[in-house]
Design an enzyme around this catalytic site. Structure first.
Site, short mmCIF file in Angstrom:
data_model
loop_
_atom_site.label_atom_id
_atom_site.label_comp_id
_atom_site.label_asym_id
_atom_site.label_seq_id
_atom_site.Cartn_x
_atom_site.Cartn_y
_atom_site.Cartn_z
N SER A 54 0.83 -1.22 0.00
CA SER A 54 0.00 0.00 0.00
C SER A 54 0.86 1.27 0.00
CB SER A 54 -0.99 0.00 1.17
OG SER A 54 -0.35 0.31 2.38
N TRP A 55 2.04 1.24 0.65
CA TRP A 55 2.91 2.43 0.60
C TRP A 55 3.44 2.61 -0.83
CZ3 TRP A 55 6.44 3.86 5.32
CH2 TRP A 55 5.64 4.04 6.45
N ASP A 78 10.79 -6.64 -0.22
CA ASP A 78 10.19 -7.38 0.89
C ASP A 78 10.61 -8.84 0.83
OD1 ASP A 78 7.63 -6.60 2.91
OD2 ASP A 78 8.01 -8.75 2.67
N ASP A 94 15.90 -9.77 1.42
CA ASP A 94 16.02 -9.47 2.85
C ASP A 94 16.77 -8.15 3.01
OD1 ASP A 94 16.65 -9.43 5.52
OD2 ASP A 94 17.34 -11.50 5.62
N ASP A 119 8.52 0.35 6.58
CA ASP A 119 7.37 0.07 7.46
C ASP A 119 7.55 -1.33 8.02
OD1 ASP A 119 4.89 0.45 8.63
OD2 ASP A 119 3.77 -0.21 6.87
N LYS A 159 9.02 3.15 10.53
CA LYS A 159 8.16 2.79 11.67
C LYS A 159 9.04 2.43 12.87
CE LYS A 159 5.64 -1.10 11.48
NZ LYS A 159 4.46 -1.67 10.85
C1 LIG Z 1 3.53 -4.04 8.09
S1 LIG Z 1 4.15 -4.88 6.71
C2 LIG Z 1 4.45 -3.58 5.57
C3 LIG Z 1 3.19 -2.99 4.99
C4 LIG Z 1 3.48 -2.13 3.78
N1 LIG Z 1 4.15 -0.90 4.15
C5 LIG Z 1 2.21 -1.75 3.07
O1 LIG Z 1 1.84 -0.60 3.10
O2 LIG Z 1 1.60 -2.63 2.45
C6 LIG Z 1 5.75 -5.35 7.24
C7 LIG Z 1 6.56 -6.10 6.19
O3 LIG Z 1 7.91 -6.19 6.66
C8 LIG Z 1 8.47 -7.30 5.95
N2 LIG Z 1 9.79 -7.65 6.50
C9 LIG Z 1 10.08 -8.04 7.77
N3 LIG Z 1 11.40 -8.31 7.87
C10 LIG Z 1 11.96 -8.07 6.64
C11 LIG Z 1 13.27 -8.17 6.12
N4 LIG Z 1 14.30 -8.58 6.88
N5 LIG Z 1 13.49 -7.87 4.81
C12 LIG Z 1 12.46 -7.48 4.03
N6 LIG Z 1 11.17 -7.36 4.48
C13 LIG Z 1 10.93 -7.66 5.76
C14 LIG Z 1 7.41 -8.37 6.13
O4 LIG Z 1 7.56 -9.40 5.18
C15 LIG Z 1 6.11 -7.55 5.95
O5 LIG Z 1 5.61 -7.68 4.64
#
Ligand SMILES: C[S@@+](CC[C@H](N)C(=O)[O-])C[C@H]1O[C@@H](n2cnc3c(N)ncnc32)[C@H](O)[C@@H]1O
Length: 302
Positions: A54-55, A78, A94, A119, A159
């Site tokens: 969504s961002w 992601d 990652d 985020d 965040k």
């Molecule tokens: C709250 S969601 C993000 C929502 C996004 N901003 C949106 O608006 O749709 C958090 C995301 O952080 C990702 N995440 C967590 N650790 C990560 C990492 N080490 N590398 C990449 N993504 C990661 C998760 O897979 C998840 O999709």
């Protein structure tokens, strides 16, 4: 609980589906932009931890990437795969791995980014201290990557959870950016510790050349960045008075007339009262394998 009850309890959840955003988080970035005018003059953008997107949708609209002649570039990263978004290059990677930086730089043809947002949220274990630690590490990873790719003068938004040692992070950021503000959009529930740091005007020390390598500690990475960590950790250890620790200004943002994320609203008269389908179904949900096993009747037997 009825299928549509979340639509009533959480107005931003419902509104996101009505307006075509993949997640309610879109409103957080929109309200941060209302307050800080984040996208003026911005061309190259990195959206870290971007799924479901969504961002990235907001960024794509704000930078007019739907128009194929747009000169802006958005890279979304992601661990999870993402469905395509116009004008956004999605990479499944990652953010804590140095190779991810190389992939982003490759897409930007070696150019730097004007705006980076994160985020990120790790999967929670339920063990509070571990969860807080992993979240803090994820922010530091986003910051490390940012220092390698953000233009001087650029903006970083991430965040955070306002936990015990958040003033240490504010202090470190204060050495890298001209202004560091902690902002809470109205669409972020007041019952949650979630907030966003808005770091404006990146101004790293001139002779510091950040270099991301595998298995390097955060301390090693920031060793020559003059972050004043030693001084601050000293103040934490010695329980120095509060005034000597850094407190970032706090701003609640989003128009006061906008919806309160903790309130329950009735669905407006004349609007469809049944629940709406998600805008984008998950591409690789973790429960997919379990559903397949259930369908084949092998879930119970194992
Ligand atoms: C709250 S969601 C993000 C929502 C996004 N901003 C949106 O608006 O749709 C958090 C995301 O952080 C990702 N995440 C967590 N650790 C990560 C990492 N080490 N590398 C990449 N993504 C990661 C998760 O897979 C998840 O999709």
């Amino acid at each position: 609980m009825g299928k549509g009850s979340k639509d009533k309890r959480d107005l931003y959840y419902r509104k996101a589906k009505e307006e075509g955003w993949r997640a309610r988080s879109a409103f957080k970035l929109l309200q941060l932009d209302e307050q800080f005018n984040l996208f003026e003059g911005v061309r190259n953008v990195v959206d870290l931890c971007a799924a479901p997107g969504s961002w990235s949708q907001v960024l794509s609209q704000k930078l007019n990437c739907i128009d194929s002649s747009s000169s802006s570039k958005i890279v979304a990263v992601d661990l999870q795969p993402m469905s395509p978004i116009p004008g956004v290059e999605c990479i499944q990677a990652d953010i804590t791995h140095p190779k991810t930086l190389e992939r982003i730089l490759g897409i930007f043809n070696g150019q730097l980014a004007d705006f980076i947002c994160s985020d990120g949220a790790p999967d929670v274990t339920g063990l509070h201290d571990i969860d807080e630690y992993i979240q803090a590490q994820l922010i530091l990873s986003a910051l490390q990557l940012t220092t390698c790719i953000l233009k001087p003068g650029g903006t970083f938004v991430a965040k955070i959870f306002r936990g015990r040692d958040i003033d240490l992070l504010y202090s470190q950021l204060g050495n890298l950016f001209e202004k560091v503000i902690c902002a809470k959009p109205r669409s972020s529930r007041s019952t949650s510790l979630e907030s966003f740091i808005v770091c404006i005007n990146y101004k790293p020390q001139k002779d510091w050349k950040p270099k991301l390598t595998l298995n390097q500690s955060t301390e090693e990475f920031f060793k020559d960045a003059n972050l004043g960590r030693a001084k601050l950790s000293e103040s934490l250890e010695n329980n120095l008075p509060f005034e000597e620790r850094v407190v970032a200004p706090f701003i609640a943002c989003g128009d006061l007339s906008s919806y309160d994320s903790d309130a329950t609203y009735s669905i407006e008269e004349g609007k469809q009262t049944t629940s709406l389908d998600p805008v984008q179904m998950p591409t690789a949900p973790p429960y997919k394998k379990a559903l397949e096993m259930k369908r084949k009747g092998i879930l119970l037997r194992q």
